[in-house]
Design an enzyme around this catalytic site. Structure first.
Site, mmCIF file in Angstrom:
data_model
loop_
_atom_site.group_PDB
_atom_site.id
_atom_site.type_symbol
_atom_site.label_atom_id
_atom_site.label_comp_id
_atom_site.label_asym_id
_atom_site.label_seq_id
_atom_site.Cartn_x
_atom_site.Cartn_y
_atom_site.Cartn_z
ATOM 1 N N HIS A 140 51.128 39.820 76.625
ATOM 2 C CA HIS A 140 50.650 38.660 77.387
ATOM 3 C C HIS A 140 50.865 37.296 76.723
ATOM 4 O O HIS A 140 50.172 36.333 77.052
ATOM 5 C CB HIS A 140 49.154 38.821 77.694
ATOM 6 C CG HIS A 140 48.821 39.918 78.665
ATOM 7 N ND1 HIS A 140 49.144 41.227 78.429
ATOM 8 C CD2 HIS A 140 48.171 39.884 79.862
ATOM 9 C CE1 HIS A 140 48.711 41.974 79.440
ATOM 10 N NE2 HIS A 140 48.122 41.183 80.324
ATOM 11 N N GLY A 191 55.630 40.685 80.439
ATOM 12 C CA GLY A 191 55.164 41.828 81.220
ATOM 13 C C GLY A 191 54.158 41.436 82.277
ATOM 14 O O GLY A 191 54.073 42.059 83.334
ATOM 15 N N HIS A 192 53.366 40.413 81.997
ATOM 16 C CA HIS A 192 52.415 39.889 82.981
ATOM 17 C C HIS A 192 52.877 38.508 83.410
ATOM 18 O O HIS A 192 52.699 37.531 82.712
ATOM 19 C CB HIS A 192 51.005 39.821 82.397
ATOM 20 C CG HIS A 192 49.930 39.650 83.443
ATOM 21 N ND1 HIS A 192 50.019 38.727 84.469
ATOM 22 C CD2 HIS A 192 48.740 40.282 83.619
ATOM 23 C CE1 HIS A 192 48.938 38.809 85.235
ATOM 24 N NE2 HIS A 192 48.152 39.738 84.733
ATOM 25 N N GLU A 318 44.996 48.845 88.895
ATOM 26 C CA GLU A 318 44.611 47.534 89.430
ATOM 27 C C GLU A 318 45.640 47.050 90.445
ATOM 28 O O GLU A 318 45.986 45.874 90.487
ATOM 29 C CB GLU A 318 44.444 46.503 88.302
ATOM 30 C CG GLU A 318 43.304 46.814 87.354
ATOM 31 C CD GLU A 318 43.044 45.690 86.370
ATOM 32 O OE1 GLU A 318 41.896 45.255 86.253
ATOM 33 O OE2 GLU A 318 44.016 45.256 85.725
ATOM 34 N N GLU A 334 40.876 43.331 93.677
ATOM 35 C CA GLU A 334 40.431 42.405 92.640
ATOM 36 C C GLU A 334 40.430 40.960 93.133
ATOM 37 O O GLU A 334 41.354 40.526 93.829
ATOM 38 C CB GLU A 334 41.347 42.538 91.424
ATOM 39 C CG GLU A 334 40.935 41.708 90.232
ATOM 40 C CD GLU A 334 41.893 41.840 89.059
ATOM 41 O OE1 GLU A 334 41.858 40.971 88.172
ATOM 42 O OE2 GLU A 334 42.681 42.808 89.025
ATOM 43 N N CYS A 336 41.045 38.306 91.546
ATOM 44 C CA CYS A 336 42.255 37.632 91.072
ATOM 45 C C CYS A 336 43.455 37.916 91.966
ATOM 46 O O CYS A 336 44.340 37.066 92.116
ATOM 47 C CB CYS A 336 42.587 38.060 89.639
ATOM 48 S SG CYS A 336 41.638 37.206 88.365
ATOM 49 N N CYS A 402 38.797 37.586 83.697
ATOM 50 C CA CYS A 402 39.847 36.787 84.334
ATOM 51 C C CYS A 402 39.407 36.223 85.672
ATOM 52 O O CYS A 402 39.846 35.135 86.070
ATOM 53 C CB CYS A 402 41.110 37.624 84.502
ATOM 54 S SG CYS A 402 40.851 39.199 85.346
ATOM 55 N N CYS A 403 38.540 36.940 86.399
ATOM 56 C CA CYS A 403 38.217 36.549 87.768
ATOM 57 C C CYS A 403 37.316 35.321 87.879
ATOM 58 O O CYS A 403 37.561 34.465 88.741
ATOM 59 C CB CYS A 403 37.596 37.726 88.522
ATOM 60 S SG CYS A 403 38.742 39.108 88.787
#
Length: 640
Positions: A140, A191-192, A318, A334, A336, A402-403
């Site tokens: 990340h 990757g993200h 997810e 999710e 996000c 994260c959300c």
């Protein structure tokens, strides 16, 4: 009337250029009053500031390394970045010197942390300095950089302070040297996904096309052969067959992006990638990217999306599973991911207004993303089921937080999703009480005042304020559900059909100060039935009014919500304003209800339950679990 080009370039207005009142103003006040400071407090409690403070010893590994080879602690820069972004936009709405000083302090820490070469990452500078750029697939690094870039743009736009913007511009300049196919460069990508869309924001605010070029490189490179992730793992001494989820589909890196036709993998990653692709398609007028995105859009919205705009039904990845696999009680959906869908939909509007995208943006915004935040701005949903037995509630924080900052930054920046401008056109994608200051590329400066109680009421009025008359087009979305919509200009009715293009009424004329456009969108109650292939919704019906999905809760209807049966022909709904839910409009309907009290002791019997006429109250889904805890249900029984 001038026919618009098929190759327009629309860009969102800056957040500070839109002032919100009404529905969204209340939500922004909740963020200003509670969420912005709450986010920062909980980041501090988690140890995130210690991680970036070079005046203190490194805290080391606070959250243990997981089987996938990393830890959510690696993402802390992203959490701080989104929190700073939220703070930035909250400061614009409501100055808060104490909170601004705290944000400035964090930015000062990042300035001191940044390496001489421009690199900036708390984990790889303070915990594993020898592991920089060794595992882009899992760790990340670029994702964290992207969120800090977005924070930098937001803080600059809201406060005028350039320090974080300069920090992240230096980091982006360093990335340009590091990534590519030149000698000694890394031919890779994250990757993200996230940095792709962030670089576009950075380019737009700085005017530096080199950041667009880097974003385009990351997008063009993704999924090409020989596969970067495989080569990277081999160089790093890792078993190339052992990795998270065991498929490159997880990170949408299984094929070049223009060859992808099915939405797969981790839902948030997919949405961020498609958002970046759409931005690049707009900036470069890239029809090949737009065509790929249109295919992916249809795949998602016709086979893999909840009625709420929630996406990604499975907790295991997810993300996405099989077509029409949309369980309600175990829905991951999710927060996000729906925030990401709003991002993607808004960017699909970059090449011209089209209600295919704006309708879904609105649906995901109100029903998929907004449930992630409580009305007081203090608690959050990570996952968003469409059915609950009474045990699913908002939480204060999460090991992967994260959300909370994601929904908070969306709420505080919602004005930039409502309006967009091109050379000679203003597009209104979302409705809400607001005043927008808009500057078109042809030099016209327009202040547009929108007066409405939407989404509770369908009456919307626009008043123009101009220093001198100007010619431009005003395009207003007519939602697909708004049958019987009407519009007038200065009291004169306009033929919508004759002026409609891609679901927007386009008004191209000479405008003067105090011109008034009145739009009425009927908010008729409408039943919604799922495709028969969605087995979980067989024999069930959901209710929508305007853009809102409704649900039943124990608070209003008692237990055993599955006993409620909606008649095929709905009675007229009585609307009720709920003062304890931000003046939301609830719907009271006559239904039938299966008797559960006189069933007896058998678990099964040959006769079905008897029914009695009853009343049921439906409330907007985004507001559920804001009162007393209890059951919740979106899809109720439908009478045969």
């Amino acid at each position: 009337m001038t026919k618009p080009s098929n190759d327009r370039q629309f860009r969102p207005v800056a957040v500070p250029d839109v002032e919100l009142g009404g529905f969204w103003g209340k939500w922004q006040d909740a963020v200003c009053n509670s969420t912005a400071e709450t986010l920062l407090d909980r980041c501090v409690e988690a140890g995130m500031l210690k991680a970036i403070d070079v005046s203190q010893p490194s805290p080391g590994v606070v959250i243990p390394i997981q089987p996938w080879g990393g830890t959510t602690q690696m993402f802390w820069d992203s959490d701080l970045g989104k929190s700073i972004e939220t703070i930035a936009y909250s400061l614009y709405r409501r100055p808060n010197p104490k909170l601004e000083a705290r944000a400035d302090e964090i930015i000062d820490m990042y300035e001191k942390l940044q390496g001489d070469d421009g690199y900036l990452n708390a984990w790889f500078q303070r915990v594993e300095p020898n592991r920089r750029w060794t595992n882009l697939r899992d760790h990340h690094e670029l994702y964290c950089a992207g969120h800090l870039m977005e924070a930098a743009v937001a803080y600059y736009q809201a406060t005028g302070k350039r320090k974080l913007l300069d920090i992240m511009s230096r980091y982006a300049d360093y990335m340009i040297k590091i990534f590519g196919h030149g000698e000694g460069q890394i031919p890779g990508y994250c990757g993200h996904e996230e940095v792709e869309l962030a670089l576009v924001k950075l380019a737009r605010v700085t005017g530096e096309k080199k950041y667009l070029e880097l974003s385009k490189y990351f997008i063009d490179e993704r999924g090409t052969e020989p596969h970067f992730f495989t080569a990277e793992a081999s160089r790093d001494g890792r078993d190339v067959s052992e990795y998270h989820q065991k498929t490159y589909e997880y990170a949408q890196a299984h094929q070049p992006v223009r060859a992808q036709t099915k939405v797969v993998g981790h839902a948030v990653r997919a949405m961020y990638l498609y958002s970046g692709m759409a931005d690049i398609a707009t900036e470069y007028k890239d029809d090949s990217l737009t065509a790929a995105l249109e295919t992916l859009w249809d795949d998602l919205t016709t086979k893999q999306m909840y009625i709420t705009g929630g996406i990604g039904p499975a907790a295991s990845n997810e993300g996405f599973t099989d077509y029409f696999d949309l369980p309600n009680d175990t829905a991951y959906a999710e927060t996000c991911a729906s925030v990401g869908l709003v991002f993607w939909a808004s960017r699909m509007l970059g090449r011209g207004p089209d209600r295919r995208y704006a309708d879904i943006m609105e649906q995901a915004l109100y029903n998929g993303a907004l449930p992630g935040l409580s009305t007081d701005g203090k608690t959050f949903f990570y996952d968003n089921p469409l059915e609950s037995a009474g045990k699913h509630h908002r939480w204060k924080w999460h090991h992967c937080p994260c959300c909370p900052p994601n929904i908070a930054r969306l709420v505080t920046s919602i004005g930039s999703y409502m309006y967009a401008v091109s050379d000679n056109e203003i597009a209104v994608h979302l409705y809400g009480e607001s005043t927008a200051r808009l500057k078109l590329a042809n030099g016209a400066e327009v202040e547009l005042e929108q007066t409405t109680n939407y989404p509770w009421d369908g009456a919307v009025a626009f008043t123009t304020r101009l220093e001198k008359p100007a010619r431009f087009a005003l395009s207003l979305r007519i939602p697909d559900w708004a049958e019987g919509a009407i519009l007038s200009i200065n009291g004169e009715m306009l033929d919508l059909n004759a002026n409609m293009r891609d679901g927007y009424v386009r008004i191209d004329r000479d405008w003067a100060a105090s011109d008034r456009v009145a739009l009425y969108l009927p908010l008729a109650l409408r039943p919604q039935y799922a495709n028969p292939k969605v087995r979980q919704d067989a024999g069930r019906v959901a209710l929508m009014r305007g853009p809102l999905v409704y649900c039943v809760e124990t608070t209003d209807n008692g237990d055993d919500l599955n006993a409620i049966v909606l008649p095929r022909e709905l009675s007229t709904a009585e609307t009720v304003v709920l003062k304890d839910l931000n003046d939301a409009v609830a719907l009271d309907l006559q239904v039938e209800r299966e008797e559960t009290s006189n069933w007896g002791t058998p678990l099964y019997r040959k006769a079905p339950a008897e029914r009695q006429v009853a009343n049921a109250r439906f409330v907007p889904y985004h507001l559920w679990d804001n009162r007393a805890p209890g059951e919740m249900l979106v899809w109720v029984q439908s009478d045969k």
